[in-house]
Design a protein around this motif. Sequence first.
Motif, PDB file in Angstrom:
ATOM      1  N   VAL A 125       0.835  -1.209   0.000  1.00 18.27           N
ATOM      2  CA  VAL A 125       0.000   0.000   0.000  1.00 18.27           C
ATOM      3  C   VAL A 125       0.865   1.253   0.000  1.00 18.27           C
ATOM      4  O   VAL A 125       2.009   1.255   0.465  1.00 18.27           O
ATOM      5  N   ASN A 126       0.290   2.324  -0.508  1.00 16.10           N
ATOM      6  CA  ASN A 126       0.840   3.662  -0.381  1.00 16.10           C
ATOM      7  C   ASN A 126      -0.102   4.477   0.496  1.00 16.10           C
ATOM      8  O   ASN A 126      -1.331   4.327   0.393  1.00 16.10           O
ATOM      9  N   VAL A 127       0.460   5.328   1.356  1.00 17.73           N
ATOM     10  CA  VAL A 127      -0.352   6.172   2.243  1.00 17.73           C
ATOM     11  C   VAL A 127       0.040   7.627   2.012  1.00 17.73           C
ATOM     12  O   VAL A 127       1.190   8.014   2.268  1.00 17.73           O
ATOM     13  N   PRO A 128      -0.890   8.464   1.532  1.00 18.76           N
ATOM     14  CA  PRO A 128      -0.552   9.858   1.258  1.00 18.76           C
ATOM     15  C   PRO A 128      -0.238  10.640   2.529  1.00 18.76           C
ATOM     16  O   PRO A 128      -0.751  10.342   3.615  1.00 18.76           O
ATOM     17  N   ASN A 129       0.614  11.638   2.383  1.00 18.77           N
ATOM     18  CA  ASN A 129       0.785  12.656   3.409  1.00 18.77           C
ATOM     19  C   ASN A 129      -0.055  13.862   2.999  1.00 18.77           C
ATOM     20  O   ASN A 129      -0.556  13.933   1.874  1.00 18.77           O
ATOM     21  N   VAL A 130      -0.192  14.804   3.907  1.00 12.84           N
ATOM     22  CA  VAL A 130      -0.990  15.995   3.623  1.00 12.84           C
ATOM     23  C   VAL A 130      -0.372  17.186   4.324  1.00 12.84           C
ATOM     24  O   VAL A 130       0.176  17.060   5.423  1.00 12.84           O
ATOM     25  N   LEU A 169      11.029  15.035   6.890  1.00 13.81           N
ATOM     26  CA  LEU A 169      11.717  15.144   5.605  1.00 13.81           C
ATOM     27  C   LEU A 169      10.788  15.559   4.476  1.00 13.81           C
ATOM     28  O   LEU A 169      11.237  16.123   3.475  1.00 13.81           O
ATOM     29  N   SER A 170       9.487  15.314   4.635  1.00 11.41           N
ATOM     30  CA  SER A 170       8.532  15.857   3.664  1.00 11.41           C
ATOM     31  C   SER A 170       8.568  17.373   3.705  1.00 11.41           C
ATOM     32  O   SER A 170       8.497  18.047   2.664  1.00 11.41           O
ATOM     33  N   GLY A 171       8.706  17.922   4.913  1.00 14.78           N
ATOM     34  CA  GLY A 171       8.842  19.370   5.049  1.00 14.78           C
ATOM     35  C   GLY A 171      10.156  19.874   4.488  1.00 14.78           C
ATOM     36  O   GLY A 171      10.205  20.916   3.825  1.00 14.78           O
ATOM     37  N   ALA A 172      11.229  19.119   4.724  1.00 18.46           N
ATOM     38  CA  ALA A 172      12.541  19.515   4.205  1.00 18.46           C
ATOM     39  C   ALA A 172      12.551  19.519   2.680  1.00 18.46           C
ATOM     40  O   ALA A 172      13.135  20.414   2.048  1.00 18.46           O
ATOM     41  N   LEU A 173      11.920  18.509   2.085  1.00 20.47           N
ATOM     42  CA  LEU A 173      11.833  18.452   0.629  1.00 20.47           C
ATOM     43  C   LEU A 173      11.012  19.618   0.096  1.00 20.47           C
ATOM     44  O   LEU A 173      11.363  20.220  -0.933  1.00 20.47           O
ATOM     45  N   PHE A 174       9.942  19.964   0.798  1.00 19.64           N
ATOM     46  CA  PHE A 174       9.115  21.101   0.402  1.00 19.64           C
ATOM     47  C   PHE A 174       9.934  22.387   0.409  1.00 19.64           C
ATOM     48  O   PHE A 174       9.873  23.182  -0.546  1.00 19.64           O
ATOM     49  N   ALA A 225      -3.123  20.362   0.667  1.00 20.15           N
ATOM     50  CA  ALA A 225      -2.845  19.479  -0.470  1.00 20.15           C
ATOM     51  C   ALA A 225      -2.305  18.145   0.026  1.00 20.15           C
ATOM     52  O   ALA A 225      -1.601  18.082   1.039  1.00 20.15           O
ATOM     53  N   VAL A 226      -2.627  17.088  -0.704  1.00 21.37           N
ATOM     54  CA  VAL A 226      -2.016  15.785  -0.443  1.00 21.37           C
ATOM     55  C   VAL A 226      -0.722  15.716  -1.241  1.00 21.37           C
ATOM     56  O   VAL A 226      -0.544  16.427  -2.231  1.00 21.37           O
ATOM     57  N   THR A 227       0.181  14.840  -0.806  1.00 20.15           N
ATOM     58  CA  THR A 227       1.534  14.856  -1.342  1.00 20.15           C
ATOM     59  C   THR A 227       1.800  13.803  -2.412  1.00 20.15           C
ATOM     60  O   THR A 227       2.931  13.665  -2.871  1.00 20.15           O
ATOM     61  N   THR A 228       0.780  13.056  -2.798  1.00 20.82           N
ATOM     62  CA  THR A 228       0.937  12.036  -3.832  1.00 20.82           C
ATOM     63  C   THR A 228       0.686  12.624  -5.220  1.00 20.82           C
ATOM     64  O   THR A 228       0.188  13.745  -5.353  1.00 20.82           O
ATOM     65  N   LYS A 229       1.021  11.843  -6.257  1.00 22.13           N
ATOM     66  CA  LYS A 229       0.821  12.318  -7.628  1.00 22.13           C
ATOM     67  C   LYS A 229      -0.640  12.558  -7.938  1.00 22.13           C
ATOM     68  O   LYS A 229      -1.007  13.463  -8.689  1.00 22.13           O
ATOM     69  N   GLU A 230      -1.490  11.699  -7.384  1.00 25.83           N
ATOM     70  CA  GLU A 230      -2.925  11.788  -7.645  1.00 25.83           C
ATOM     71  C   GLU A 230      -3.669  12.092  -6.360  1.00 25.83           C
ATOM     72  O   GLU A 230      -3.182  11.820  -5.257  1.00 25.83           O
ATOM     73  N   ARG A 231      -4.860  12.639  -6.485  1.00 24.88           N
ATOM     74  CA  ARG A 231      -5.674  12.915  -5.313  1.00 24.88           C
ATOM     75  C   ARG A 231      -6.043  11.615  -4.599  1.00 24.88           C
ATOM     76  O   ARG A 231      -6.137  10.558  -5.226  1.00 24.88           O
ATOM     77  N   SER A 232      -6.258  11.724  -3.307  1.00 24.27           N
ATOM     78  CA  SER A 232      -6.611  10.541  -2.522  1.00 24.27           C
ATOM     79  C   SER A 232      -8.097  10.239  -2.651  1.00 24.27           C
ATOM     80  O   SER A 232      -8.930  11.138  -2.507  1.00 24.27           O
ATOM     81  N   GLU A 250       6.463  15.110  -4.579  1.00 25.14           N
ATOM     82  CA  GLU A 250       5.732  13.884  -4.259  1.00 25.14           C
ATOM     83  C   GLU A 250       6.389  13.183  -3.073  1.00 25.14           C
ATOM     84  O   GLU A 250       7.578  12.889  -3.089  1.00 25.14           O
ATOM     85  N   THR A 251       5.626  12.947  -2.023  1.00 25.27           N
ATOM     86  CA  THR A 251       6.077  12.116  -0.911  1.00 25.27           C
ATOM     87  C   THR A 251       4.889  11.292  -0.430  1.00 25.27           C
ATOM     88  O   THR A 251       3.740  11.698  -0.583  1.00 25.27           O
ATOM     89  N   TYR A 252       5.175  10.157   0.132  1.00 27.65           N
ATOM     90  CA  TYR A 252       4.124   9.332   0.724  1.00 27.65           C
ATOM     91  C   TYR A 252       4.785   8.241   1.550  1.00 27.65           C
ATOM     92  O   TYR A 252       5.968   7.940   1.400  1.00 27.65           O
ATOM     93  N   SER A 253       4.007   7.699   2.449  1.00 26.17           N
ATOM     94  CA  SER A 253       4.476   6.550   3.210  1.00 26.17           C
ATOM     95  C   SER A 253       4.045   5.290   2.480  1.00 26.17           C
ATOM     96  O   SER A 253       3.090   5.324   1.690  1.00 26.17           O
TER      97      SER A 253
END
Length: 327
Positions: A125-130, A169-174, A225-232, A250-253
């Motif tokens: 599975v992939n889990v979006p961040n937001v 790290l999602s914040g750092a990438l942002f 916004a969610v952080t995946t390529k596509e909306r959740s 793009e980031t996700y767990s």
Amino acid sequence: MSFKFLTRLVSAAAIGFAAMTATASAQTYPDRPVRLVVPFAAGGSTDIVARIIAAKMSEILKQQVIVENRAGAGGNAGAAAVARSAPDGYTVLMGTVATHAINPALYVKMPYDPVKDFAPVSLLVNVPNVIVVNPSLNVKTVKELIDLLKANPDKYDYASSGIGTPLHLSGALFESMSGTKMVHVPYKGAGPALLDVVGGQVKIMFDNLPSSIGQIRKGGVIGLAVTTKERSPAAPEIPTVAESGLPGYETYSWNAIFAPAGTPQAYIDILAKAGAEAVADPAVKARLADLSAVAVGSTPAQLADHVKAEIAKWGPVVKASGASVNE
């Protein structure tokens, strides 16, 4: 009959016997319970996902898949224990972006190699961040947030679940991709971090969507916004970061099964097939969707490629963030 001919004959017989043994073994595998090690505490998102999938895999394999929590060192303790286990198909790991992509760059001393010490089984599975913000920040889009941060470098804080975590790290990438500067405020977990964002002590957070979705719906925070390529599918009204002001972000767990290196390929294929069937089951897929988790069910080769890409992606981000753990 020559000695050379006899040698070849014996060698061919040995190879044939080994092949027959492997085939027979694969036909009976698994003949006892399989232990699925979750390298984090019970009750977290990885644990919940693991238990949902393990229950269905137990039905498919006709053997119990038993979840065992082995927390510590950001997931390294449980992952290392599996890496050192016998490669017999009866001990496997529920790995994550932390255990297989972030930790190798974050920890000064790693107890395992994420590529050499594991056999990929299946990305489940992939889990979006937001990105969430307190309403008092008065921004409703990613573009507005970027404009605000650029006009006020290092003025605003962002919360995360801890130093070096995927959320940090999602914040750092942002920051890196948007050319902005914020002050990172690490917490001991996503729960207390989110509470402070709701309370306004910190204005911004990068969180797992399952953790924040309740507060987003109640209006406690605004989901930018969610952080995946596509909306959740769990929150289709929330745009992606890429479509709302930061293309390419793009980031996700993610959760994936890994076996110890050297596990017979026949066993890996059986586990991969069971994992893919489990996440494709309509009831399982619906339960995962409630958690904002998107079912994947990849092949072993696809997971191997995924891990290599994630390591290449997160290594530079960890380095740029300055985060390091000396354990």
